[in-house]
Design an enzyme around this catalytic site. Structure first.
Site, PDB file in Angstrom:
ATOM      1  N   THR A   2      -9.916  15.187 -27.341  1.00  0.00           N
ATOM      2  CA  THR A   2      -9.148  16.218 -26.645  1.00  0.00           C
ATOM      3  C   THR A   2     -10.053  17.226 -25.959  1.00  0.00           C
ATOM      4  OG1 THR A   2      -7.269  16.019 -28.167  1.00  0.00           O
ATOM      5  CG2 THR A   2      -7.480  18.088 -26.952  1.00  0.00           C
ATOM      6  N   CYS A   3     -11.060  17.712 -26.671  1.00  0.00           N
ATOM      7  CA  CYS A   3     -11.905  18.793 -26.155  1.00  0.00           C
ATOM      8  C   CYS A   3     -12.523  18.453 -24.811  1.00  0.00           C
ATOM      9  CB  CYS A   3     -12.994  19.129 -27.166  1.00  0.00           C
ATOM     10  SG  CYS A   3     -14.149  20.390 -26.585  1.00  0.00           S
TER      11      CYS A   3
ATOM     12  N   LYS B 135     -10.568  22.995 -19.521  1.00  0.00           N
ATOM     13  CA  LYS B 135      -9.905  24.305 -19.542  1.00  0.00           C
ATOM     14  C   LYS B 135     -10.868  25.414 -19.163  1.00  0.00           C
ATOM     15  CE  LYS B 135     -10.259  26.676 -22.862  1.00  0.00           C
ATOM     16  NZ  LYS B 135      -9.443  26.676 -24.079  1.00  0.00           N
TER      17      LYS B 135
ATOM     18  N   ILE C 235      -2.896  28.088 -26.327  1.00  0.00           N
ATOM     19  CA  ILE C 235      -2.880  27.174 -25.181  1.00  0.00           C
ATOM     20  C   ILE C 235      -1.931  27.703 -24.114  1.00  0.00           C
ATOM     21  CG2 ILE C 235      -2.290  24.845 -24.406  1.00  0.00           C
ATOM     22  CD1 ILE C 235      -3.189  23.819 -27.146  1.00  0.00           C
TER      23      ILE C 235
ATOM     24  N   GLU D 255      -3.522  30.785 -22.444  1.00  0.00           N
ATOM     25  CA  GLU D 255      -4.649  30.444 -21.567  1.00  0.00           C
ATOM     26  C   GLU D 255      -4.176  29.817 -20.260  1.00  0.00           C
ATOM     27  OE1 GLU D 255      -8.207  29.723 -24.841  1.00  0.00           O
ATOM     28  OE2 GLU D 255      -7.020  28.012 -24.166  1.00  0.00           O
TER      29      GLU D 255
ATOM     30  N   HIS E 292     -27.141  50.128 -24.166  1.00  0.00           N
ATOM     31  CA  HIS E 292     -26.308  50.910 -23.254  1.00  0.00           C
ATOM     32  C   HIS E 292     -26.693  50.636 -21.795  1.00  0.00           C
ATOM     33  CE1 HIS E 292     -23.829  54.290 -21.991  1.00  0.00           C
ATOM     34  NE2 HIS E 292     -24.829  54.702 -21.227  1.00  0.00           N
TER      35      HIS E 292
END
Length: 465
Positions: free
Chosen positions: A49-50, A58, A190, A193, A454
């Site tokens: 899937t990834c 994605k 999901i 996103e 900073h």
């Protein structure tokens, strides 16, 4: 059974967890030189899937939407486009993205070959406790000393009339162009996103969620802040609703969704189902192997060492239901192989303080307990939270503003940091280093005693009062 059909380690599924475990096993078994064989069964492209329909493509699309936001900000920083409008071409990025994924698929195949891991092409199912049959009843059978189930999961589609008119997150990556309007159904990361990416790129986007809030398992500060920002940015929300049906409008070009209250929503070009994921356990022959599943969701039941109830059969990743995250599957898979093939009998993945990111707009980073979880576990009197909220310096010269918010959840007199939650630009990158600190048991004083950098957003985490 032919010796060529027997393996020391056989992995079912060439996703992130399966490949990671197989390669770690190969590292140790190949070095021993005892002729141990490792195999991996996969019916489609390697990477799971990834790589194919998840994190990787994605993130490419999130990067695309991020660039669009930078273009929108450019005039505030003195950039003049000479009256020309910058055009976005979806097919261009889709082609580049898909080519990138194919390259990754090739790299996975190459790495498996280099490690002498046998790639078995086909769909594997259990035909017995320690036996896998590939490609149906007449297919080849394979046995192994140890079998790893790493077959992942898939998107859920509700059983409502017209459900086929919608697509899932998998289908999102098949879109040939940017929809002019999109309805995203779901309240998880999901859904958030995809809605953020589509809206940023110019699709008129509406989210339908069953309750008043999305990302409900996250700290309240995170989902409250994100909901306000997305609303301010123009994403529309239909809350406390679910979709009862989908149908085509009169011209057949757009889709009309009807809610459970009977309200017909404005027609859209695209509907995305993002209501959750289910494990790929329904067609693995689990019953023939005698493997136990969890009662509620049908995930494979494993112990702390990723063992199922069947000796020599193990499982990692999304199919187990414990943190559906690629790095978790990889880490659990590698530790399993270290335990099985490198003598580290007590090694296991610890499912605590797992950091995660939501690539929303703006992104979320989180690790540890939410404020409510901490109070429930330790009591209100033992928890102190530190909060800060500010406008990132990037927006100092812009009319458009995006707020950054941060929270530390601290325990007891020593103020051990047991939860850290941040939302804002750059928080997806900031969280990793602070996750190490939380994992190591840092206290509020440890953060206070760290000199700030900073000007950055991250400095707020070491200067909170």
């Amino acid at each position: 059974m032919s010796s060529t059909n027997h393996f020391t380690y056989l992995v079912l599924g060439a996703g992130s967890g399966g490949i990671a475990s197989a390669r770690r096993a190969a590292k140790h078994l190949n070095a021993k030189g005892n002729g141990d064989r490792i195999g991996i069964v996969e019916v489609t492209r390697p990477g799971g899937t990834c790589v194919n329909v998840g994190c990787v493509p994605k993130k490419v699309m999130w990067n695309t939407s991020f660039i669009k936001e930078m273009i929108n900000a450019a005039p505030s920083y003195g950039f003049d486009f000479g009256g020309q409008q910058v055009k976005f071409n979806w097919p261009t990025i889709k082609k580049a993205r898909d080519e990138y994924i194919k390259r990754l698929n090739g790299i996975y195949d190459s790495n498996l070959a280099k490690d002498n891991i046998v790639r078995i092409n086909g769909y594997g199912r259990f035909s017995g406790p320690k036996e896998i049959q590939v490609n149906g009843a007449n297919g080849e059978k394979y046995t192994a000393d140890h079998i790893l189930i790493a077959a992942g999961g898939r998107p859920t589609v509700p059983d409502v009339p017209g459900k086929e008119l919608g697509i899932t997150s998998d289908g999102f990556f098949e879109l040939e162009d940017l929809p002019k309007s999109t309805l995203v159904v779901g309240a998880g990361y999901i859904a958030v996103e995809l809605a953020g990416v589509l809206h940023s790129l110019g699709s008129e986007t509406t989210m339908v969620i069953r309750q008043k809030q999305f990302l409900r398992t996250f700290d309240e500060m995170l989902h409250t802040t994100l909901l306000k920002q997305m609303t301010d940015d123009g994403v529309k929300f239909v809350t406390e609703a679910s979709i009862k049906s989908l149908e085509r409008d009169v011209d057949g070009k757009r889709i009309i969704a009807t809610t459970n209250a009977g309200v017909k929503l404005p027609p859209v070009e695209c509907v995305i189902w993002a209501i959750g994921r289910v494990p790929n356990t329904d067609d693995l022959g689990i019953d023939k192997a005698g493997i136990q599943l969890t009662e509620q969701s049908g995930f494979i039941k494993v112990d702390e060492f990723q063992n199922t109830n069947v000796p020599g059969v193990h499982a990692v990743g999304d199919i187990c239901g414990n943190f559906l995250l690629t790095p978790v599957a990889i880490a659990a898979g590698r530790r399993l192989s270290e335990r099985l093939f490198n003598g580290k009998s007590d090694l296991k993945f610890e499912y605590e303080n797992v950091a995660t990111v939501v690539f929303s707009h703006p992104p979320i980073g989180t690790v540890g307990l939410t404020e409510q979880e901490a109070i429930t576990k330790y009591g209100t009197e033992n928890i102190k939270c530190y909060n800060t909220s500010f406008i990132n310096m990037f927006y100092s010269v812009q009319v458009h503003k995006v707020r950054t918010s941060m929270k530390l959840v601290c325990l007891g007199k020593e103020e051990k940091v047991i939860g850290l939650h941040i939302i804002g630009d750059g928080c997806d990158e900031i969280i990793q280093g602070f996750a190490v600190a939380v994992k190591m048991g840092c206290t509020k004083w440890d953060l206070d005693n760290t000199c700030a950098i900073h000007p950055t957003s991250a400095e707020e985490l070491v200067t909170m009062v």
